[in-house]
Design a protein around this motif. Structure first.
Motif, mmCIF file in Angstrom:
data_model
loop_
_atom_site.group_PDB
_atom_site.id
_atom_site.type_symbol
_atom_site.label_atom_id
_atom_site.label_comp_id
_atom_site.label_asym_id
_atom_site.label_seq_id
_atom_site.Cartn_x
_atom_site.Cartn_y
_atom_site.Cartn_z
ATOM 1 N N UNK A 146 0.846 -1.208 0.000
ATOM 2 C CA UNK A 146 0.000 0.000 0.000
ATOM 3 C C UNK A 146 0.877 1.253 0.000
ATOM 4 N N UNK A 147 1.913 1.212 0.840
ATOM 5 C CA UNK A 147 2.822 2.357 0.960
ATOM 6 C C UNK A 147 3.482 2.669 -0.394
ATOM 7 N N UNK A 148 3.943 1.628 -1.092
ATOM 8 C CA UNK A 148 4.604 1.818 -2.404
ATOM 9 C C UNK A 148 3.649 2.443 -3.412
ATOM 10 N N UNK A 149 2.394 1.961 -3.395
ATOM 11 C CA UNK A 149 1.405 2.507 -4.333
ATOM 12 C C UNK A 149 1.130 3.987 -4.044
ATOM 13 N N UNK A 150 1.051 4.316 -2.766
ATOM 14 C CA UNK A 150 0.764 5.709 -2.415
ATOM 15 C C UNK A 150 1.945 6.610 -2.757
ATOM 16 N N UNK A 151 3.137 6.074 -2.544
ATOM 17 C CA UNK A 151 4.336 6.880 -2.778
ATOM 18 C C UNK A 151 4.543 7.200 -4.256
ATOM 19 N N UNK A 152 3.896 6.416 -5.135
ATOM 20 C CA UNK A 152 4.006 6.706 -6.573
ATOM 21 C C UNK A 152 3.362 8.063 -6.899
ATOM 22 N N UNK A 153 2.373 8.448 -6.095
ATOM 23 C CA UNK A 153 1.651 9.689 -6.396
ATOM 24 C C UNK A 153 1.827 10.778 -5.354
ATOM 25 N N UNK A 154 2.350 10.392 -4.174
ATOM 26 C CA UNK A 154 2.503 11.379 -3.101
ATOM 27 C C UNK A 154 3.980 11.595 -2.812
ATOM 28 N N UNK A 155 4.320 12.829 -2.481
ATOM 29 C CA UNK A 155 5.711 13.184 -2.188
ATOM 30 C C UNK A 155 5.919 13.132 -0.675
ATOM 31 N N UNK A 156 6.513 12.042 -0.202
ATOM 32 C CA UNK A 156 6.681 11.863 1.239
ATOM 33 C C UNK A 156 7.797 12.759 1.791
ATOM 34 N N UNK A 157 7.638 13.152 3.061
ATOM 35 C CA UNK A 157 8.709 13.881 3.759
ATOM 36 C C UNK A 157 9.758 12.857 4.196
ATOM 37 N N UNK A 158 10.930 12.933 3.573
ATOM 38 C CA UNK A 158 11.958 11.901 3.799
ATOM 39 C C UNK A 158 13.328 12.563 3.831
ATOM 40 N N UNK A 159 14.149 12.125 4.770
ATOM 41 C CA UNK A 159 15.510 12.639 4.886
ATOM 42 C C UNK A 159 16.483 11.485 4.682
ATOM 43 N N UNK A 160 17.480 11.698 3.812
ATOM 44 C CA UNK A 160 18.419 10.618 3.483
ATOM 45 C C UNK A 160 19.085 10.038 4.723
ATOM 46 N N UNK A 161 19.359 10.909 5.698
ATOM 47 C CA UNK A 161 20.069 10.458 6.902
ATOM 48 C C UNK A 161 19.119 9.872 7.944
ATOM 49 N N UNK A 162 17.962 10.520 8.125
ATOM 50 C CA UNK A 162 17.049 10.117 9.215
ATOM 51 C C UNK A 162 15.978 9.128 8.787
ATOM 52 N N UNK A 163 15.595 9.153 7.526
ATOM 53 C CA UNK A 163 14.483 8.309 7.065
ATOM 54 C C UNK A 163 13.200 9.109 6.978
ATOM 55 N N UNK A 164 12.055 8.452 7.236
ATOM 56 C CA UNK A 164 10.758 9.143 7.150
ATOM 57 C C UNK A 164 10.615 10.111 8.332
ATOM 58 N N UNK A 165 10.179 11.339 8.040
ATOM 59 C CA UNK A 165 10.029 12.358 9.088
ATOM 60 C C UNK A 165 8.600 12.315 9.632
ATOM 61 N N UNK A 166 8.506 12.372 10.956
ATOM 62 C CA UNK A 166 7.194 12.223 11.595
ATOM 63 C C UNK A 166 6.994 13.309 12.660
ATOM 64 N N UNK A 167 5.752 13.482 13.085
ATOM 65 C CA UNK A 167 5.448 14.510 14.091
ATOM 66 C C UNK A 167 6.137 14.222 15.412
#
Length: 362
Positions: A146-167
């Protein structure tokens, strides 16, 4: 599919299936936290941003690849009545936070209720997948699809060093929270649970009650999940949790065997007394109901009962929660009225199960 279906059916379709180690592990859950670039995080975003995020995520459903997961319905949580939201929380389809504290909250639910995508919870997107028994890898694979499908159309907040950014900083990295719901009456009755919980915490895992953080372990049901999301791969997190859960399963089985050997008559007496309470009471508080349901479920696992299925107890654990009781009553009930309805519902449901099984045997 309709909102009524989600509200009226206590047991989700996936809960009727058996999984590995289903006698002890009720369910495996994977949750992935994701946020979108170019939008403020939920603690700071505007109503306009929140509405745009819901629209962007819902647009994903137009992707034909989503059809492999069956029909998925979008619900605007703010449009639901308080009682309807409570029922969805009791079924673990949405979090208490999404129900009460979010801005412009929405949820995408699959027909089987094994997929729930919460929008504008603590993070913009929280993908949740549920499987019966101990099936963490399978749940992770589904969530990643599901995540891969969503990521095809959505631009996730991601940092090369930290990974996915969260609240919340505790979710930064993989954004992965893996949880297993376990029924551990043997470890509770032998008081080994008091020694095991601190040991689990020292391994970077956390033990909570049936409804997550701050909730009680009603009916001897415990939720065990990872705390660390940064510095480990998804596979490592799953492997670590799986390994600990396997050890707990082994200890729970040993505790049950020891109880049967050393205290068989006392255990049998406890189980049958609880069955008597469930089938005869006219007033039942939620804690007493949960304790008795746990005892009877243990009795089923130990072979004391052959005419009741584990599924009916799963059903009753949810059906007798305050939200469901009031949903069936068609409106708010006082606590004493809920206790009377809870007793009636359990009595009638167990009687129905007994009659159905008697007919099948004849």
């Amino acid at each position: 599919m309709s909102l009524e279906k989600f509200l009226n059916q206590a047991v989700s379709s996936w809960m009727c299936e058996e999984g590995p180690d289903s006698d002890i592990v009720l369910s495996s859950r994977i949750r992935l936290a994701r946020n979108l670039n170019d939008y403020s995080f939920p603690t700071m975003f505007s109503n306009e941003e929140a509405a745009e995020i819901v629209a962007n995520v819902e647009k994903n459903l137009e992707n034909e690849a989503f059809h492999q997961f069956g029909q998925i319905e979008s619900l605007k949580v703010n449009e639901l009545q308080p009682l309807q939201k409570r029922v969805l929380v009791e079924k673990h389809l949405i979090s208490p936070y999404l129900a009460e504290d979010s801005n412009y909250p929405a949820v995408l639910l699959s027909e089987q209720e094994d997929i729930s995508i919460m929008i504008n919870e603590e993070d913009h997107i929280r993908i949740q997948c549920l499987f019966p028994g101990l099936q963490l890898k399978k749940a992770l694979n589904r969530a990643n699809q599901i995540d891969d499908l969503m990521e095809q159309q959505l631009d996730y907040a991601y940092n090369e060093k930290l990974g996915y950014l969260t609240s919340c900083p505790t979710n930064v990295g993989t954004g992965l929270r893996a949880s297993v719901m376990m029924h551990l009456p043997g470890l509770v009755l032998t008081q080994q649970i008091n020694r095991i919980i601190p040991a689990i915490n020292q391994l970077g895992l956390v033990v909570r009650g049936i409804y997550g953080e701050g909730s009680e372990a009603l009916g001897n049901i415990f939720q065990i999940s990872n705390q660390i999301t940064l510095g480990k791969s998804e596979d490592d997190i799953i492997e670590d949790l799986y390994s600990v859960v396997q050890q707990i399963i082994s200890q729970e089985r040993s505790a049950r065997e020891a109880l049967v050997k050393t205290s068989h008559i006392q255990l049998e007496d406890r189980v049958y007394r609880s069955y008597g309470v469930l089938t005869n009471s006219r007033i039942l508080e939620s804690k007493e109901a949960a304790k008795c349901l746990s005892d009877v479920r243990l009795g089923i696992d130990l072979g004391f009962f052959s005419h009741i299925s584990r599924n009916i107890l799963n059903e009753l654990m949810i059906l007798t929660q305050p939200g469901f009781l009031q949903q069936y009553a068609g409106g708010p009930l006082r606590p004493d009225e809920r206790d009377i309805r809870r007793a009636t519902l359990i009595r009638e449901r167990l009687k129905l199960e007994e009659n159905q099984n008697s007919k099948e045997e004849n």
